[in-house]
Write a protein that holds these residues in place. Sequence first.
Motif, PDB file in Angstrom:
ATOM      1  N   UNK A 170       7.281  -7.441  -0.921  1.00  0.00           N
ATOM      2  CA  UNK A 170       7.780  -7.875   0.386  1.00  0.00           C
ATOM      3  C   UNK A 170       8.594  -6.765   1.037  1.00  0.00           C
ATOM      4  N   UNK A 171       9.450  -6.115   0.246  1.00  0.00           N
ATOM      5  CA  UNK A 171      10.306  -5.054   0.791  1.00  0.00           C
ATOM      6  C   UNK A 171       9.487  -3.882   1.306  1.00  0.00           C
ATOM      7  N   UNK A 172       8.508  -3.456   0.541  1.00  0.00           N
ATOM      8  CA  UNK A 172       7.679  -2.321   0.971  1.00  0.00           C
ATOM      9  C   UNK A 172       6.843  -2.694   2.196  1.00  0.00           C
ATOM     10  N   UNK A 173       6.308  -3.918   2.196  1.00  0.00           N
ATOM     11  CA  UNK A 173       5.499  -4.355   3.330  1.00  0.00           C
ATOM     12  C   UNK A 173       6.332  -4.408   4.606  1.00  0.00           C
ATOM     13  N   UNK A 174       7.589  -4.812   4.488  1.00  0.00           N
ATOM     14  CA  UNK A 174       8.466  -4.902   5.656  1.00  0.00           C
ATOM     15  C   UNK A 174       8.715  -3.538   6.288  1.00  0.00           C
ATOM     16  N   UNK A 175       8.507  -2.472   5.509  1.00  0.00           N
ATOM     17  CA  UNK A 175       8.712  -1.114   6.015  1.00  0.00           C
ATOM     18  C   UNK A 175       7.399  -0.374   6.238  1.00  0.00           C
ATOM     19  N   UNK A 176       6.285  -1.107   6.165  1.00  0.00           N
ATOM     20  CA  UNK A 176       4.981  -0.494   6.384  1.00  0.00           C
ATOM     21  C   UNK A 176       4.594   0.499   5.317  1.00  0.00           C
ATOM     22  N   UNK A 177       5.104   0.296   4.109  1.00  0.00           N
ATOM     23  CA  UNK A 177       4.837   1.209   3.004  1.00  0.00           C
ATOM     24  C   UNK A 177       3.968   0.534   1.959  1.00  0.00           C
ATOM     25  N   UNK A 178       3.179   1.328   1.261  1.00  0.00           N
ATOM     26  CA  UNK A 178       2.342   0.799   0.189  1.00  0.00           C
ATOM     27  C   UNK A 178       3.216   0.496  -1.021  1.00  0.00           C
ATOM     28  N   UNK A 179       3.097  -0.689  -1.534  1.00  0.00           N
ATOM     29  CA  UNK A 179       3.885  -1.087  -2.693  1.00  0.00           C
ATOM     30  C   UNK A 179       3.395  -0.378  -3.948  1.00  0.00           C
ATOM     31  N   UNK A 180       4.277  -0.088  -4.874  1.00  0.00           N
ATOM     32  CA  UNK A 180       3.853   0.540  -6.125  1.00  0.00           C
ATOM     33  C   UNK A 180       3.031  -0.430  -6.968  1.00  0.00           C
ATOM     34  N   UNK A 181       2.342   0.102  -7.952  1.00  0.00           N
ATOM     35  CA  UNK A 181       1.597  -0.740  -8.879  1.00  0.00           C
ATOM     36  C   UNK A 181       2.573  -1.608  -9.672  1.00  0.00           C
ATOM     37  N   UNK A 182       2.054  -2.656 -10.265  1.00  0.00           N
ATOM     38  CA  UNK A 182       2.900  -3.541 -11.075  1.00  0.00           C
ATOM     39  C   UNK A 182       3.579  -2.761 -12.194  1.00  0.00           C
ATOM     40  N   UNK A 183       2.822  -1.910 -12.858  1.00  0.00           N
ATOM     41  CA  UNK A 183       3.391  -1.125 -13.954  1.00  0.00           C
ATOM     42  C   UNK A 183       4.533  -0.240 -13.458  1.00  0.00           C
ATOM     43  N   UNK A 184       4.314   0.403 -12.312  1.00  0.00           N
ATOM     44  CA  UNK A 184       5.350   1.251 -11.744  1.00  0.00           C
ATOM     45  C   UNK A 184       6.550   0.418 -11.310  1.00  0.00           C
ATOM     46  N   UNK A 185       6.300  -0.742 -10.718  1.00  0.00           N
ATOM     47  CA  UNK A 185       7.387  -1.621 -10.285  1.00  0.00           C
ATOM     48  C   UNK A 185       8.304  -1.993 -11.440  1.00  0.00           C
ATOM     49  N   UNK A 186       7.713  -2.295 -12.581  1.00  0.00           N
ATOM     50  CA  UNK A 186       8.497  -2.746 -13.722  1.00  0.00           C
ATOM     51  C   UNK A 186       9.133  -1.594 -14.499  1.00  0.00           C
ATOM     52  N   UNK A 187       8.625  -0.384 -14.300  1.00  0.00           N
ATOM     53  CA  UNK A 187       9.136   0.757 -15.067  1.00  0.00           C
ATOM     54  C   UNK A 187      10.567   1.117 -14.713  1.00  0.00           C
ATOM     55  N   UNK A 188      11.038   0.675 -13.539  1.00  0.00           N
ATOM     56  CA  UNK A 188      12.382   1.047 -13.103  1.00  0.00           C
ATOM     57  C   UNK A 188      13.379  -0.095 -13.293  1.00  0.00           C
ATOM     58  N   UNK A 189      12.930  -1.225 -13.822  1.00  0.00           N
ATOM     59  CA  UNK A 189      13.841  -2.346 -14.036  1.00  0.00           C
ATOM     60  C   UNK A 189      14.907  -1.934 -15.048  1.00  0.00           C
ATOM     61  N   UNK A 190      16.130  -2.179 -14.678  1.00  0.00           N
ATOM     62  CA  UNK A 190      17.260  -1.750 -15.506  1.00  0.00           C
ATOM     63  C   UNK A 190      18.151  -0.792 -14.741  1.00  0.00           C
ATOM     64  N   UNK A 191      17.547  -0.038 -13.834  1.00  0.00           N
ATOM     65  CA  UNK A 191      18.324   0.835 -12.971  1.00  0.00           C
ATOM     66  C   UNK A 191      19.002   0.007 -11.881  1.00  0.00           C
ATOM     67  N   UNK A 192      20.076   0.535 -11.334  1.00  0.00           N
ATOM     68  CA  UNK A 192      20.657  -0.081 -10.150  1.00  0.00           C
ATOM     69  C   UNK A 192      19.663   0.060  -8.999  1.00  0.00           C
TER      70      UNK A 192
END
Length: 232
Positions: free
Chosen positions: A25-47
Amino acid sequence: MKLVLFDVDGTLVDSQNIIVAAQQVAFAAHGLEAPSRERSLSIVGLSLIEAFTMLAGPHAPVESLTQSYKDAFATLRLDPAHAEPLFPGALDCLDWLSKREDVILGIATGKTRRGVAHLLERHEWHGVFSTIQTADDAPSKPHPAMIQQAMAEVGVEPHETLMIGDSSFDMAMARAAGVLPVGVSWGFQPVTALNEAGAHHIVDSYAELGTILTGFLRSPSQAANPAPMSLS
Protein backbone atom coordinates in the motif's frame (compact mmCIF):
# COMPACT_ATOMS: atom_id res chain seq x y z
CA MET A 1 18.33 -13.17 37.98
CA LYS A 2 18.51 -13.77 34.24
CA LEU A 3 17.16 -11.48 31.53
CA VAL A 4 15.42 -13.13 28.56
CA LEU A 5 14.74 -10.72 25.70
CA PHE A 6 12.36 -11.45 22.83
CA ASP A 7 12.10 -9.92 19.41
CA VAL A 8 8.46 -9.58 18.32
CA ASP A 9 7.78 -9.86 14.57
CA GLY A 10 8.84 -13.27 13.29
CA THR A 11 9.65 -14.52 16.79
CA LEU A 12 6.55 -14.14 18.94
CA VAL A 13 4.10 -12.92 16.31
CA ASP A 14 3.47 -14.11 12.75
CA SER A 15 2.93 -10.69 11.23
CA GLN A 16 4.35 -11.36 7.78
CA ASN A 17 1.10 -10.96 5.82
CA ILE A 18 0.17 -7.59 7.27
CA ILE A 19 3.75 -6.30 6.92
CA VAL A 20 3.88 -7.21 3.24
CA ALA A 21 0.39 -5.82 2.59
CA ALA A 22 1.15 -2.52 4.33
CA GLN A 23 4.39 -2.15 2.37
CA GLN A 24 2.50 -2.73 -0.88
CA VAL A 25 0.00 0.00 0.00
CA ALA A 26 2.80 2.42 0.92
CA PHE A 27 4.73 1.88 -2.30
CA ALA A 28 1.58 2.08 -4.41
CA ALA A 29 0.64 5.39 -2.77
CA HIS A 30 3.94 6.80 -4.06
CA GLY A 31 3.71 5.28 -7.53
CA LEU A 32 6.59 2.93 -6.78
CA GLU A 33 6.94 -0.77 -7.48
CA ALA A 34 6.69 -2.76 -4.29
CA PRO A 35 9.54 -5.11 -3.40
CA SER A 36 9.12 -8.86 -3.63
CA ARG A 37 7.73 -10.67 -0.60
CA GLU A 38 11.15 -12.09 0.20
CA ARG A 39 12.71 -8.64 0.03
CA SER A 40 9.89 -7.14 2.10
CA LEU A 41 10.46 -9.61 4.90
CA SER A 42 14.26 -9.43 4.78
CA ILE A 43 14.28 -6.04 6.52
CA VAL A 44 11.86 -6.91 9.33
CA GLY A 45 13.57 -6.11 12.59
CA LEU A 46 15.04 -2.82 11.46
CA SER A 47 13.46 0.45 12.49
CA LEU A 48 11.12 1.74 9.80
CA ILE A 49 13.32 4.54 8.46
CA GLU A 50 16.24 2.15 8.05
CA ALA A 51 13.95 -0.51 6.58
CA PHE A 52 12.49 1.76 3.90
CA THR A 53 15.90 3.21 3.12
CA MET A 54 17.10 -0.31 2.35
CA LEU A 55 13.96 -1.17 0.36
CA ALA A 56 13.60 2.02 -1.67
CA GLY A 57 17.06 3.58 -1.59
CA PRO A 58 18.35 6.73 0.13
CA HIS A 59 16.95 9.05 -2.55
CA ALA A 60 13.37 7.81 -2.19
CA PRO A 61 10.80 9.69 -0.07
CA VAL A 62 11.62 7.48 2.91
CA GLU A 63 9.84 9.50 5.59
CA SER A 64 6.67 9.71 3.50
CA LEU A 65 6.83 5.99 2.71
CA THR A 66 7.23 5.27 6.41
CA GLN A 67 4.17 7.31 7.32
CA SER A 68 2.12 5.67 4.56
CA TYR A 69 3.18 2.29 5.90
CA LYS A 70 2.14 3.21 9.44
CA ASP A 71 -1.24 4.44 8.23
CA ALA A 72 -1.81 1.32 6.11
CA PHE A 73 -0.74 -0.97 8.95
CA ALA A 74 -3.20 0.68 11.35
CA THR A 75 -6.03 0.28 8.83
CA LEU A 76 -5.22 -3.31 7.87
CA ARG A 77 -5.01 -4.31 11.52
CA LEU A 78 -8.78 -3.78 11.74
CA ASP A 79 -9.34 -6.45 9.08
CA PRO A 80 -9.52 -10.03 10.46
CA ALA A 81 -7.88 -11.22 7.25
CA HIS A 82 -4.69 -9.56 8.45
CA ALA A 83 -4.60 -11.06 11.93
CA GLU A 84 -1.22 -11.37 13.63
CA PRO A 85 -1.33 -14.76 15.39
CA LEU A 86 1.23 -15.86 17.93
CA PHE A 87 3.51 -18.64 16.78
CA PRO A 88 2.66 -22.07 18.24
CA GLY A 89 4.12 -22.41 21.71
CA ALA A 90 4.85 -18.71 22.23
CA LEU A 91 2.09 -18.20 24.78
CA ASP A 92 3.08 -21.28 26.80
CA CYS A 93 6.72 -20.23 26.80
CA LEU A 94 5.96 -16.73 28.08
CA ASP A 95 3.60 -18.12 30.69
CA TRP A 96 6.27 -20.52 31.93
CA LEU A 97 8.96 -17.85 32.07
CA SER A 98 6.73 -15.25 33.71
CA LYS A 99 6.06 -17.62 36.63
CA ARG A 100 9.73 -18.12 37.40
CA GLU A 101 11.25 -16.02 40.14
CA ASP A 102 14.70 -16.11 38.54
CA VAL A 103 13.66 -14.59 35.18
CA ILE A 104 13.15 -11.04 33.99
CA LEU A 105 11.34 -10.82 30.65
CA GLY A 106 11.92 -8.10 28.11
CA ILE A 107 11.24 -7.04 24.53
CA ALA A 108 13.71 -5.63 22.02
CA THR A 109 11.92 -4.82 18.77
CA GLY A 110 11.97 -2.65 15.70
CA LYS A 111 8.30 -1.92 16.35
CA THR A 112 7.24 1.47 17.64
CA ARG A 113 5.94 1.97 21.18
CA ARG A 114 2.47 2.26 19.69
CA GLY A 115 2.82 -1.11 17.97
CA VAL A 116 4.01 -2.81 21.15
CA ALA A 117 1.22 -1.21 23.18
CA HIS A 118 -1.33 -2.76 20.79
CA LEU A 119 0.32 -6.15 21.22
CA LEU A 120 0.32 -5.91 25.02
CA GLU A 121 -3.34 -4.91 25.03
CA ARG A 122 -4.44 -7.63 22.64
CA HIS A 123 -2.72 -10.45 24.53
CA GLU A 124 -3.21 -9.01 28.02
CA TRP A 125 0.54 -8.92 28.61
CA HIS A 126 0.62 -5.85 30.83
CA GLY A 127 3.13 -6.51 33.59
CA VAL A 128 4.70 -9.52 31.83
CA PHE A 129 7.69 -7.62 30.43
CA SER A 130 9.85 -5.64 32.85
CA THR A 131 11.73 -3.82 30.10
CA ILE A 132 10.49 -2.87 26.64
CA GLN A 133 12.89 -1.42 24.08
CA THR A 134 11.47 -0.20 20.78
CA ALA A 135 12.43 1.74 17.67
CA ASP A 136 11.40 4.89 19.54
CA ASP A 137 13.94 4.29 22.32
CA ALA A 138 17.22 3.44 20.62
CA PRO A 139 19.13 3.23 17.34
CA SER A 140 17.97 0.54 14.95
CA LYS A 141 19.19 -3.01 15.25
CA PRO A 142 21.89 -4.29 14.95
CA HIS A 143 23.16 -1.46 17.19
CA PRO A 144 23.41 -2.95 20.71
CA ALA A 145 21.70 -0.02 22.48
CA MET A 146 18.34 -1.78 22.95
CA ILE A 147 19.97 -4.65 24.82
CA GLN A 148 22.34 -2.39 26.73
CA GLN A 149 19.46 -0.20 27.86
CA ALA A 150 17.40 -3.23 28.86
CA MET A 151 20.24 -4.63 30.96
CA ALA A 152 20.83 -1.27 32.65
CA GLU A 153 17.13 -0.87 33.34
CA VAL A 154 16.78 -4.17 35.19
CA GLY A 155 20.31 -4.42 36.58
CA VAL A 156 21.74 -7.54 34.94
CA GLU A 157 25.05 -8.24 33.21
CA PRO A 158 25.67 -9.54 29.66
CA HIS A 159 26.49 -13.07 30.88
CA GLU A 160 23.05 -13.11 32.52
CA THR A 161 21.21 -12.11 29.36
CA LEU A 162 19.85 -14.03 26.36
CA MET A 163 18.35 -12.57 23.17
CA ILE A 164 15.83 -14.54 21.09
CA GLY A 165 15.10 -13.45 17.53
CA ASP A 166 14.48 -14.53 13.96
CA SER A 167 16.78 -12.16 12.08
CA SER A 168 20.45 -11.55 11.44
CA PHE A 169 19.89 -8.11 12.99
CA ASP A 170 18.88 -9.76 16.28
CA MET A 171 21.90 -12.05 16.30
CA ALA A 172 24.34 -9.25 15.42
CA MET A 173 22.80 -6.98 18.06
CA ALA A 174 23.14 -9.69 20.70
CA ARG A 175 26.78 -10.35 19.82
CA ALA A 176 27.56 -6.64 19.86
CA ALA A 177 26.06 -6.40 23.34
CA GLY A 178 27.97 -9.47 24.55
CA VAL A 179 24.87 -11.56 25.29
CA LEU A 180 23.81 -15.04 24.17
CA PRO A 181 22.16 -14.96 20.70
CA VAL A 182 19.46 -17.58 20.09
CA GLY A 183 17.82 -17.76 16.68
CA VAL A 184 14.44 -19.23 15.72
CA SER A 185 13.97 -20.94 12.38
CA TRP A 186 10.26 -20.12 11.92
CA GLY A 187 10.73 -16.41 11.28
CA PHE A 188 11.28 -14.21 8.25
CA GLN A 189 14.96 -14.82 7.48
CA PRO A 190 16.71 -18.04 6.45
CA VAL A 191 18.67 -20.05 8.97
CA THR A 192 21.85 -19.43 6.98
CA ALA A 193 21.52 -15.69 7.71
CA LEU A 194 21.21 -16.40 11.43
CA ASN A 195 24.26 -18.64 11.39
CA GLU A 196 26.31 -16.10 9.50
CA ALA A 197 25.31 -13.41 12.00
CA GLY A 198 26.62 -15.51 14.88
CA ALA A 199 23.65 -17.35 16.40
CA HIS A 200 24.84 -19.56 19.26
CA HIS A 201 21.75 -21.77 18.97
CA ILE A 202 19.01 -22.03 16.37
CA VAL A 203 15.79 -23.74 17.44
CA ASP A 204 12.95 -25.17 15.35
CA SER A 205 10.18 -24.94 17.94
CA TYR A 206 9.27 -23.33 21.23
CA ALA A 207 9.63 -26.74 22.86
CA GLU A 208 13.25 -26.80 21.71
CA LEU A 209 13.68 -23.22 22.90
CA GLY A 210 12.42 -24.34 26.30
CA THR A 211 15.31 -26.80 26.51
CA ILE A 212 17.84 -24.09 25.67
CA LEU A 213 16.29 -21.73 28.21
CA THR A 214 16.27 -24.39 30.92
CA GLY A 215 20.00 -24.88 30.45
CA PHE A 216 20.62 -21.14 30.47
CA LEU A 217 18.66 -20.64 33.66
CA ARG A 218 19.98 -23.66 35.53
CA SER A 219 22.70 -23.21 38.14
CA PRO A 220 23.39 -24.69 41.63
CA SER A 221 21.61 -21.75 43.27
CA GLN A 222 18.55 -22.34 41.10
CA ALA A 223 18.05 -26.04 41.84
CA ALA A 224 14.73 -25.40 43.58
CA ASN A 225 13.22 -23.51 40.67
CA PRO A 226 10.14 -24.72 38.75
CA ALA A 227 10.49 -27.64 36.39
CA PRO A 228 11.54 -27.15 32.74
CA MET A 229 8.89 -25.90 30.36
CA SER A 230 6.53 -28.54 29.01
CA LEU A 231 4.51 -27.77 25.90
CA SER A 232 1.51 -29.72 24.71
